[in-house]
Structure formats: C-alpha cells, structure tokens
Write a protein that holds these residues in place. Structure first.
Motif, mmCIF file in Angstrom:
data_model
loop_
_atom_site.group_PDB
_atom_site.id
_atom_site.type_symbol
_atom_site.label_atom_id
_atom_site.label_comp_id
_atom_site.label_asym_id
_atom_site.label_seq_id
_atom_site.Cartn_x
_atom_site.Cartn_y
_atom_site.Cartn_z
ATOM 1 N N THR A 1 1.289 15.209 -5.714
ATOM 2 C CA THR A 1 1.169 14.064 -4.625
ATOM 3 C C THR A 1 2.120 14.243 -3.607
ATOM 4 O O THR A 1 1.538 14.289 -2.505
ATOM 5 C CB THR A 1 1.697 12.902 -5.299
ATOM 6 N N GLU B 1 2.961 17.364 -2.395
ATOM 7 C CA GLU B 1 2.274 18.359 -1.486
ATOM 8 C C GLU B 1 0.994 17.822 -0.778
ATOM 9 O O GLU B 1 1.151 18.100 0.517
ATOM 10 C CB GLU B 1 1.860 19.333 -2.473
ATOM 11 N N VAL B 2 0.328 16.903 -1.230
ATOM 12 C CA VAL B 2 -0.783 16.196 -0.647
ATOM 13 C C VAL B 2 -0.224 15.420 0.666
ATOM 14 O O VAL B 2 -0.805 15.574 1.758
ATOM 15 C CB VAL B 2 -1.618 15.325 -1.431
ATOM 16 N N LEU B 3 0.714 14.710 0.245
ATOM 17 C CA LEU B 3 1.257 13.862 1.507
ATOM 18 C C LEU B 3 1.923 14.724 2.758
ATOM 19 O O LEU B 3 1.546 14.514 3.784
ATOM 20 C CB LEU B 3 2.472 13.017 0.833
ATOM 21 N N ALA C 1 0.898 -1.153 0.068
ATOM 22 C CA ALA C 1 -0.040 -0.124 0.069
ATOM 23 C C ALA C 1 0.951 1.123 -0.071
ATOM 24 O O ALA C 1 0.767 2.158 -0.718
ATOM 25 C CB ALA C 1 -1.004 -0.084 1.346
ATOM 26 N N ARG D 1 2.304 2.076 -3.366
ATOM 27 C CA ARG D 1 1.145 2.540 -4.381
ATOM 28 C C ARG D 1 1.210 4.042 -4.315
ATOM 29 O O ARG D 1 0.743 4.574 -5.161
ATOM 30 C CB ARG D 1 -0.165 1.999 -4.035
ATOM 31 N N LEU D 2 1.654 4.637 -3.255
ATOM 32 C CA LEU D 2 1.686 5.891 -3.209
ATOM 33 C C LEU D 2 2.186 6.616 -4.267
ATOM 34 O O LEU D 2 2.005 7.982 -4.465
ATOM 35 C CB LEU D 2 2.400 6.639 -1.714
ATOM 36 N N LEU D 3 3.314 6.091 -4.882
ATOM 37 C CA LEU D 3 3.780 6.888 -6.336
ATOM 38 C C LEU D 3 3.159 5.957 -7.314
ATOM 39 O O LEU D 3 3.155 4.769 -7.057
ATOM 40 C CB LEU D 3 5.111 6.891 -6.127
ATOM 41 N N PRO D 4 3.183 6.466 -8.477
ATOM 42 C CA PRO D 4 2.540 5.777 -9.578
ATOM 43 C C PRO D 4 3.687 4.435 -9.791
ATOM 44 O O PRO D 4 4.856 4.675 -9.649
ATOM 45 C CB PRO D 4 2.600 6.725 -10.811
ATOM 46 N N GLN E 1 9.492 9.819 5.174
ATOM 47 C CA GLN E 1 8.558 8.837 4.532
ATOM 48 C C GLN E 1 8.390 9.011 3.085
ATOM 49 O O GLN E 1 8.282 8.252 2.169
ATOM 50 C CB GLN E 1 7.024 9.235 5.086
#
Lengths: 300, 236
Positions: free
Chosen positions: A204, A206-208, A12, A15-18, A217
């Motif tokens: 992505t 920025e959202v994280l 999981a 998966r945070l990066l494509p 992380q």
C-alpha cells in the motif's frame, strides 16, 4: 457543511490503511507500561513528599538529654536547662518529656522496673528551633549548654532519621529511574510496532508513493493509528494505576503510622501523574512518526 | 513538439547482476502515443519503472518535464510522480479499499477537496463499466474488473504521462478496444501515453502510435519515428 466535508475527507484519508490497530497487542503493552510507570512515579512522588515532610519536621527539632544518675541533681539541672533554653533566641519552644511517657516508651525493653526509679534514666527535653540553619543553631545550643553541665547532650532529630531519609530518597530516585526506563521501553515497543506495521503495509505504501504521496502524508496515517493505540493503552493503564494508588492510600492511612501517613500525594503530584499518559501518547506518536519516516526514507 | 522525457545512455543494474537495461537513449514528445514491445525479460517493466520513477538508473541521464530526475532530491519526487499515471501489470489495487476508494486515491493524495471527488470518480467508474461495483473490494472483482479499476485510477488525475504495463492483458477484446479508445482520448487531450504490450492488433488500432522495441535490455529496430541508436555506434 465545510466541517462535514472535512470530516468525510479525514475519514477517507484514514481508510488508506486497513481499519484496526497498528499491532494487535500494542495498546495492551502500553497499558501495562503506563500502569507500572504511574505506580513508579506515584511511589517516587509519595516518598519525596514524605522525605520533605520528615525533613521539615525534624530539621528544626532537637532533644536535650540530661544524663545524670542522681535524680535530685538531674531534676535541678532540667529546670536550669529549661530556663537557659527559654532565654535562647534560637529556641522557639521547649517541652520536657514527662518521666511517665519516657518510662512507658522504655517499658518494652527495660521491663516494669523502669518506673521504680532504680534505673538511671536520662531526662529528655524536646526543643523546637526557630526557622533557619538548624545545624548552626544546634551547634550554638551545644556551646550555650556546655557551661551548665558536662552531662548534657544535644541531639538533633534529623540525625536520628538521616539513614531512613536517605533510604527514602534513594527509593525516590529509583522510582524516577524506573519511570525513565518505562519511557524508553514504551518507545522501543512503539518502534517495533511501527516497523512491523510499515512492513505489513509495504505494498500500500509503495502504491501511495508512486501516486505522489509524500513521506509525511504516509507517516501521518501510521501516526494517527499509533496515537489511538497509545491513547487507549494510556487511559487503561492510568485508570488502573489510579485505582491501585487510591487503595494503597487508604491502606497507608489505616496503619495509623505517622511515617506512613507522610507518604501522601498532594494535588500537584496528581497533576504530574495525570500528565504521564499525555506524555506517553506524545512519546508514542512522535516515536511512531519518526520510525515510519526513517523507514520511508530508505525507499525511493 | 517538445521532449517530455529524455533518456541518454541509461543503464540499469539490479545488485551485482549484469545490466537489465544498457545504453538506452530515446526521447518522448509531449502528447505522443508510444507502444513499448519486446519479448518477456527484454526489460520492458524495468524501463517503465524508470519512467514512473520507481527506480533510479545505475548510469546515464533521464530528464523528465525538463529536469534531471536522476539527481533530483528525493523530496521533490512526489511532485513529479503526481504528473505520471501508472497502470501496473499486477494492478496493485489497495486490497482493503473499495473500487471507488482505489480510483479516488490519486485525487486524495493530491489533496483534492472531498466534495469534488465524487463526480469524477463516479464518472470514471461508469466509463470502465463498473458503475454498480463501486463499493466492491478488489478481492471480489474479476481480473478484468480489477484491471479496469487500475486503469481508472491511473487516468483519473489527468496525468501528463500515462505509463501502462500490459493494460489489456486481462480484459476481453471489446473492453481492450474501449480502453484503447480511452487512452487515445486522453492522448488527444495532451497526455503522453506509453503502453507496454505484446498485443499486435491492439497496436494496429492506434495509427498515430510510435513503437519502441526492447531486445535484451537494449532499444532496437524502431519502426516508428524513434531512432535507435541516435547515431551508429563506433562513428562509422
């Protein structure tokens, strides 16, 4: 069960990066870099082995030339020199070079007349010295033989091949320099790829960040991708380089040359070569992590 | 009620432009519900950015959870951000992640065990009416569906402060009411809610809410319990 959960959690997180690579051509570039690095390192190590073998072989040897035009006097002098050498504590072995062998070696330059005895050819005596300071032993030998005849010359073998050994040593250092440059170039490629990846995943990231992800992380996500790319590229480059080294090794052996045959890779060299892809993966991973962390620190 | 957020004479300037926010002072009490309103360009989004720690002010003091976040070391920001939920105006869903994974994101960032993630995420998906769309990517969701995923993502970590920028802009009236009901429920559980909106009927739905109005970067004419400025400027 716990292991299954950990695996699911890891999947999981990944998966945070494509899915896919950090940068399309990066594994291929690393493969090429690794291929060239392993070849350069192998050349350096092989030449180093050759120089060491040559030095060890030649350092303890010398040739006594009996430069006397009169054949009978020369033969008598050869016998006396051999006696003197055999009684010398610095000498391990004395081997006169047969006249026929000498004539055979000179035939390409001096023609058939060399065997007729009309040409004054010096007699040669190969001397193996006992282990120790070869230069001092040769000097002592010169002094010891000087009393027998002024027509005796003692030539250490190391002196004949010193320029070649110097060339091989320089080539060895050049190989080392190439390995270093390849390492730097690989680092630079990783820096560019990591910066590119960071830029293309800016939203992505920025959202994280805004959800409370730490720099470490986020960097770990990139680090893993870079490590995968480097592993792929490193394995590919090392495999091809190994193949090429083995083929070159077979070709060198086929030449039958003593000098070429000395260019060999002992097992310790293979261990060093095998460590290169591992070092490459570590270098890429750490460089990638450092690059991403630096880029992240520029944001809030 | 204790103040969970305090702004004192906060100013925000982007580059060399004139100030987007000027002399903004207010405090938000823990567990209260606030609407932030104002015309387009009044500075609502900038104020929210300061609230969810995406920006530091050019001047002034901001205290959150009892600490000055303007001078807070950068490495301590993640811990503060995890206590704040954000619904972005443009949703900012991660495009390659499914709705499920987008909603699970704050829990994973917080390091929650994977086995404990499924139940709250599934519950949240059902609550926003996307129980059967969990594996859909954002690109295949409608604007309203994306907004619901964004809201679910913001609230799933039970933040202490929820900041929402026009959260009902892309949903129908019925969904807007349901979302407000969710916000109120969270508010009753103690979450401080700040919603930027133009939607007057929506504001009327939350009777207990207080309102802040921004006008050209300044907080003006509070109609709720907030006072702006705290004292008349110029010491009259």
């Amino acid at each position: 069960m716990a292991r299954g959960n950990r695996r699911t959690a890891a999947a999981a997180r990944h998966r945070l990066l494509p899915a896919g690579r950090v940068a399309g051509p990066m594994p291929w570039i690393i493969a090429i870099m690794m291929f060239l690095t392993v070849l350069a390192a192998a050349a350096g190590l092989g030449l180093g082995t050759a120089v060491r073998a040559m030095s060890a072989d030649l350092a303890g040897r010398a040739t006594v030339q009996v430069v006397e035009a009169d054949t009978q006097q020369r033969d008598r002098l050869v016998v006396r020199v051999q006696q003197a050498l055999r009684g010398n504590r610095d000498v391990r072995q004395v081997t006169p070079v047969p006249a026929a062998t000498l004539a055979e070696q000179l035939r390409p330059w001096l023609g058939q007349d060399v065997a007729s005895g009309d040409l004054p050819i010096p007699a040669l005596i190969d001397v193996s010295l006992t282990p120790g300071d070869a230069k001092a032993k040769v000097d002592r030998l010169r002094r010891a033989l000087a009393g027998l005849s002024p027509s005796l010359r003692v030539e250490p073998h190391a002196a004949f091949l010193a320029p070649l050994a110097g060339l091989l040593t320089a080539m060895g250092w050049l190989s080392g320099g190439l390995v270093l440059l390849m390492g730097l170039a690989t680092g630079a490629v990783v820096v560019l790829a990591a910066r590119g990846a960071h830029d293309s995943h800016r939203v992505t990231i920025e959202v994280l960040h805004l959800m409370g992800a730490t720099d470490v992380q986020i960097a770990r996500l990139f680090q893993r991708r870079i490590a995968l790319d480097a592993t792929m590229g490193g394995a590919l480059g090392f495999s091809f380089a190994t193949l090429v080294i083995l083929v070159i090794g077979v070709r060198l052996s086929a030449t039958g040359s003593q000098l070429m045959g000395a260019v060999a890779l002992p097992w310790a060299s293979w261990v060093l070569l095998a460590a290169l892809p591992i070092a490459g993966i570590l270098l890429s991973t750490l460089t990638g992590r450092w690059t991403v962390l630096r880029a992240l620190r520029r944001s809030l | 009620m204790s103040a969970i957020v305090q702004f004192e004479n906060v100013g925000l300037r982007y580059g060399l432009d004139s100030e987007t926010l000027s002399d903004v002072s207010f405090s938000l009490n823990s567990g209260d519900f606030y609407f932030l309103t104002g015309s387009s360009g009044a500075g609502k989004t900038s104020l929210l950015k300061l609230l969810y720690l995406a920006q530091r002010p050019s001047r002034g003091v901001i205290r959150m959870f009892g600490e000055d976040v303007v001078t807070l070391p950068r490495k301590r920001l993640p811990g503060f951000r995890r206590r704040i939920g954000v619904v972005f105006q443009d949703f900012r869903l991660v495009p390659h992640l499914s709705a499920y994974d987008n909603i699970a994101l704050p829990l994973r960032v917080a390091g929650m065990d994977e086995g404990e993630i499924d139940a709250p995420v599934s519950e949240m998906l059902n609550w926003v009416g996307l129980g059967d769309r969990g594996q859909a990517r954002p690109a295949t969701l409608s604007g309203g569906e994306q907004q619901r995923v964004a809201i679910a993502r913001a609230v799933i970590g039970r933040p202490e402060i929820l900041v929402a920028d026009e959260p009902t802009g892309n949903v129908d009236a019925d969904m807007a009411r349901r979302l407000m009901t969710l916000f109120e429920a969270l508010n009753r559980l103690g979450t401080t809610i700040v919603v930027a909106t133009h939607d007057l009927p929506l504001m009327a739905q939350v009777a207990s809410a207080q309102m802040m109005r921004l006008d050209k970067g300044r907080l003006a004419d509070p109609t709720g319990a907030l006072r702006y400025p705290p004292r008349p400027q110029g010491g009259a």
